[in-house]
Scaffold this motif. Sequence first.
Motif, PDB file in Angstrom:
ATOM      1  N   LEU A  89       0.833  -1.203   0.040  1.00 28.28           N
ATOM      2  CA  LEU A  89      -0.131  -0.127  -0.001  1.00 28.28           C
ATOM      3  C   LEU A  89       0.880   1.361  -0.116  1.00 28.28           C
ATOM      4  N   SER A  90       2.116   0.987  -0.211  1.00 26.62           N
ATOM      5  CA  SER A  90       3.056   2.313  -0.252  1.00 26.62           C
ATOM      6  C   SER A  90       2.780   3.248  -1.367  1.00 26.62           C
ATOM      7  N   ASP A  91       2.166   2.417  -2.539  1.00 28.97           N
ATOM      8  CA  ASP A  91       1.541   3.163  -3.680  1.00 28.97           C
ATOM      9  C   ASP A  91       0.414   3.766  -3.449  1.00 28.97           C
ATOM     10  N   PRO A  92       0.019   5.051  -3.299  1.00 18.74           N
ATOM     11  CA  PRO A  92      -1.209   5.861  -3.228  1.00 18.74           C
ATOM     12  C   PRO A  92      -2.421   5.084  -3.855  1.00 18.74           C
ATOM     13  N   LYS A  93      -2.169   4.803  -5.187  1.00 14.67           N
ATOM     14  CA  LYS A  93      -3.301   4.397  -6.007  1.00 14.67           C
ATOM     15  C   LYS A  93      -3.682   3.204  -5.400  1.00 14.67           C
ATOM     16  N   LYS A  94      -2.607   1.997  -4.822  1.00 12.75           N
ATOM     17  CA  LYS A  94      -3.148   0.748  -4.363  1.00 12.75           C
ATOM     18  C   LYS A  94      -3.796   0.975  -3.132  1.00 12.75           C
ATOM     19  N   LEU A  95      -3.476   2.134  -2.303  1.00 16.53           N
ATOM     20  CA  LEU A  95      -4.141   2.396  -1.175  1.00 16.53           C
ATOM     21  C   LEU A  95      -5.582   2.869  -1.130  1.00 16.53           C
ATOM     22  N   ALA A  96      -5.690   3.602  -2.384  1.00 14.44           N
ATOM     23  CA  ALA A  96      -6.906   4.274  -2.732  1.00 14.44           C
ATOM     24  C   ALA A  96      -8.099   3.203  -2.980  1.00 14.44           C
ATOM     25  N   VAL A  99      -9.880   1.649  -0.251  1.00 17.87           N
ATOM     26  CA  VAL A  99     -10.838   2.621   0.568  1.00 17.87           C
ATOM     27  C   VAL A  99     -12.122   2.931  -0.307  1.00 17.87           C
ATOM     28  N   ILE A 100     -11.814   3.177  -1.559  1.00 16.94           N
ATOM     29  CA  ILE A 100     -12.760   3.780  -2.435  1.00 16.94           C
ATOM     30  C   ILE A 100     -14.058   2.473  -2.477  1.00 16.94           C
ATOM     31  N   ALA A 101     -13.174   1.112  -2.484  1.00 13.24           N
ATOM     32  CA  ALA A 101     -14.211  -0.135  -2.554  1.00 13.24           C
ATOM     33  C   ALA A 101     -14.825  -0.280  -1.250  1.00 13.24           C
ATOM     34  N   ALA A 102     -14.566   0.096  -0.282  1.00 13.24           N
ATOM     35  CA  ALA A 102     -15.078   0.134   1.011  1.00 13.24           C
ATOM     36  C   ALA A 102     -16.404   0.802   1.154  1.00 13.24           C
ATOM     37  N   LEU A 103     -16.118   2.177   0.546  1.00 16.01           N
ATOM     38  CA  LEU A 103     -17.209   3.268   0.523  1.00 16.01           C
ATOM     39  C   LEU A 103     -18.205   2.617  -0.372  1.00 16.01           C
ATOM     40  N   GLY A 104     -17.842   2.035  -1.702  1.00 22.61           N
ATOM     41  CA  GLY A 104     -18.886   1.181  -2.276  1.00 22.61           C
ATOM     42  C   GLY A 104     -19.795   0.150  -1.554  1.00 22.61           C
ATOM     43  N   GLY A 302     -25.642  -6.798  -2.567  1.00 18.83           N
ATOM     44  CA  GLY A 302     -25.197  -5.152  -2.389  1.00 18.83           C
ATOM     45  C   GLY A 302     -23.620  -5.167  -1.966  1.00 18.83           C
ATOM     46  N   LYS A 303     -23.085  -6.158  -1.159  1.00 13.69           N
ATOM     47  CA  LYS A 303     -21.665  -6.007  -0.757  1.00 13.69           C
ATOM     48  C   LYS A 303     -20.942  -6.396  -2.349  1.00 13.69           C
ATOM     49  N   GLN A 304     -21.173  -7.271  -2.975  1.00 14.60           N
ATOM     50  CA  GLN A 304     -20.171  -7.532  -4.083  1.00 14.60           C
ATOM     51  C   GLN A 304     -20.392  -6.684  -5.087  1.00 14.60           C
ATOM     52  N   ILE A 305     -21.755  -5.983  -5.366  1.00 15.30           N
ATOM     53  CA  ILE A 305     -21.718  -5.191  -6.359  1.00 15.30           C
ATOM     54  C   ILE A 305     -21.012  -3.674  -5.923  1.00 15.30           C
ATOM     55  N   GLY A 306     -21.288  -3.291  -4.510  1.00 13.91           N
ATOM     56  CA  GLY A 306     -20.731  -2.347  -4.167  1.00 13.91           C
ATOM     57  C   GLY A 306     -19.144  -2.070  -4.136  1.00 13.91           C
ATOM     58  N   VAL A 307     -18.449  -3.281  -3.672  1.00  9.10           N
ATOM     59  CA  VAL A 307     -17.129  -3.375  -3.648  1.00  9.10           C
ATOM     60  C   VAL A 307     -16.511  -3.639  -4.792  1.00  9.10           C
ATOM     61  N   PHE A 308     -16.926  -4.578  -5.922  1.00  6.70           N
ATOM     62  CA  PHE A 308     -16.362  -4.714  -7.142  1.00  6.70           C
ATOM     63  C   PHE A 308     -16.723  -3.482  -8.001  1.00  6.70           C
ATOM     64  N   GLY A 309     -17.806  -3.092  -8.062  1.00 11.21           N
ATOM     65  CA  GLY A 309     -18.073  -1.977  -8.941  1.00 11.21           C
ATOM     66  C   GLY A 309     -17.308  -0.874  -8.451  1.00 11.21           C
ATOM     67  N   ALA A 310     -17.127  -0.247  -7.301  1.00 10.14           N
ATOM     68  CA  ALA A 310     -16.424   0.739  -7.153  1.00 10.14           C
ATOM     69  C   ALA A 310     -14.988   0.691  -7.262  1.00 10.14           C
ATOM     70  N   ALA A 311     -14.426  -0.674  -7.133  1.00  6.53           N
ATOM     71  CA  ALA A 311     -13.160  -0.802  -7.399  1.00  6.53           C
ATOM     72  C   ALA A 311     -12.941  -0.915  -8.765  1.00  6.53           C
ATOM     73  N   TRP A 312     -13.659  -1.369  -9.703  1.00 10.02           N
ATOM     74  CA  TRP A 312     -13.636  -1.288 -11.062  1.00 10.02           C
ATOM     75  C   TRP A 312     -13.756   0.013 -11.733  1.00 10.02           C
ATOM     76  N   ALA A 317     -10.911   4.830 -13.878  1.00  8.89           N
ATOM     77  CA  ALA A 317     -11.001   6.297 -13.706  1.00  8.89           C
ATOM     78  C   ALA A 317      -9.421   6.718 -13.436  1.00  8.89           C
ATOM     79  N   GLY A 318      -8.485   5.680 -13.160  1.00  9.08           N
ATOM     80  CA  GLY A 318      -7.298   6.111 -12.979  1.00  9.08           C
ATOM     81  C   GLY A 318      -7.201   6.317 -11.239  1.00  9.08           C
ATOM     82  N   LEU A 319      -7.991   6.328 -10.528  1.00  8.87           N
ATOM     83  CA  LEU A 319      -8.044   6.743  -9.101  1.00  8.87           C
ATOM     84  C   LEU A 319      -7.107   5.671  -8.293  1.00  8.87           C
ATOM     85  N   GLY A 320      -7.548   4.489  -8.439  1.00 10.55           N
ATOM     86  CA  GLY A 320      -6.632   3.324  -7.971  1.00 10.55           C
ATOM     87  C   GLY A 320      -6.052   2.254  -8.861  1.00 10.55           C
ATOM     88  N   VAL A 321      -5.372   1.484  -8.478  1.00  7.96           N
ATOM     89  CA  VAL A 321      -4.856   0.290  -9.274  1.00  7.96           C
ATOM     90  C   VAL A 321      -4.903  -0.971  -8.462  1.00  7.96           C
TER      91      VAL A 321
END
Length: 407
Positions: A89-96, A99-104, A302-312, A317-321
Amino acid sequence: MARRLTLDILKTETASGAALGLAAVAALLAANSPWAADYFGWLKSEHTLQLGPLVLRETISDWIKEGLMAVFFLIVGMEIKWEIFRGELSDPKKLALPVIAALGGMVAPAAVYLAVAGGLGGPHQGWPIPLATDIAFALAVFAAVGRGLPSSLRVFLLTLAIVDDLGAIALIAVLFSEGLQWAPLLWAAGALVLGGVVAHRFRIPSPFWVLGFGLVWFLAVEAGLSTSLSSVAFAAIVPLAPRPGNKQTPIKEAMHDLHPYVAFLILPLFAFAKAGVSFAGLSLEQAAAPLVLGVALGLFVGKQIGVFGAAWLAAKAGLGVRPTGSSWMQLYGVSLLCGVGFTMSLFIGVLAFPGAVDSIEQVEIKLGVLGGSLLSAVLGGIVLALAGRRGSDRAAEPEVDARTAQD
């Protein structure tokens, strides 16, 4: 070195996954056996801890949940810190990405619950129930099927689950808390600040960490704060830099020393205490109740859609890797495991619907949580097992090609 530490942890968890599963099965059998009264009576029995002027009286269930599991969250917090500063997670995009997937993974289950339960005329206040992920059980399933999977996926799951549970804890504090005790809370915050300054300046030895953690834990309990939150906060002050004398890194020492106890003692005890759900009062007719369907589909769908959808979306969008060496199929399997809500969801259910443990609402919550968590664990385990096998096959292909070329 960071990779070796992660692999050692994975090896320990693979062995402890069976112990955790056996403990959960034993709890279910005990809760639905002629000895059920003895089992629940033991969990509700109170015991006192007194160290000088410090006195705490809690039930066995609370000692395990707030006491022993605090050590689990401490080591989880240290692993996250290690990965942020020294590892995956030292790469900010891999940390992001987690976090984004958790919000989804918090938004989508709530939306699914409200759409299903609300559409069928069920109660609306149950929407926080499918938001949480049971870290212990999700990691146990991952450990059981993790052969051939990149260790970065475990770090992704760990980070996502921590963010997810911190969100759930915040919701509990806002929606269900009767108020924090501010005096011990401020003392705990002061102890953390002072401990962080002293630790990074003097590289204090391990025994002082035990005393410091015990003090912060006690103050958190007195303040009415979740000990999981205080444990993650304490992990943030454990130094990464090695000591000048013996060159030992405090955070690595603690992770190495604590992990076997967490894997083979604390987590199985937690499973035995929390997996004992009685099926008394459950009926097939209740399986189609709005509350049951809302919770179960919130966790499973809901969990699989939210987590996977937000990660994808974040990756596109280039916000995460994506985690290093992982595929989208593997990430989907992890997204399914996030639907294992189990103990955390049951806990939120008690807060959302206060009343007797054998009330209609509590019976339906148990049915929904068990159904959604079981579906998520089974399907997630199957997807990850298949994805891991494919990954192993692909990893072996270059070796075959190289030997063929030499011949």
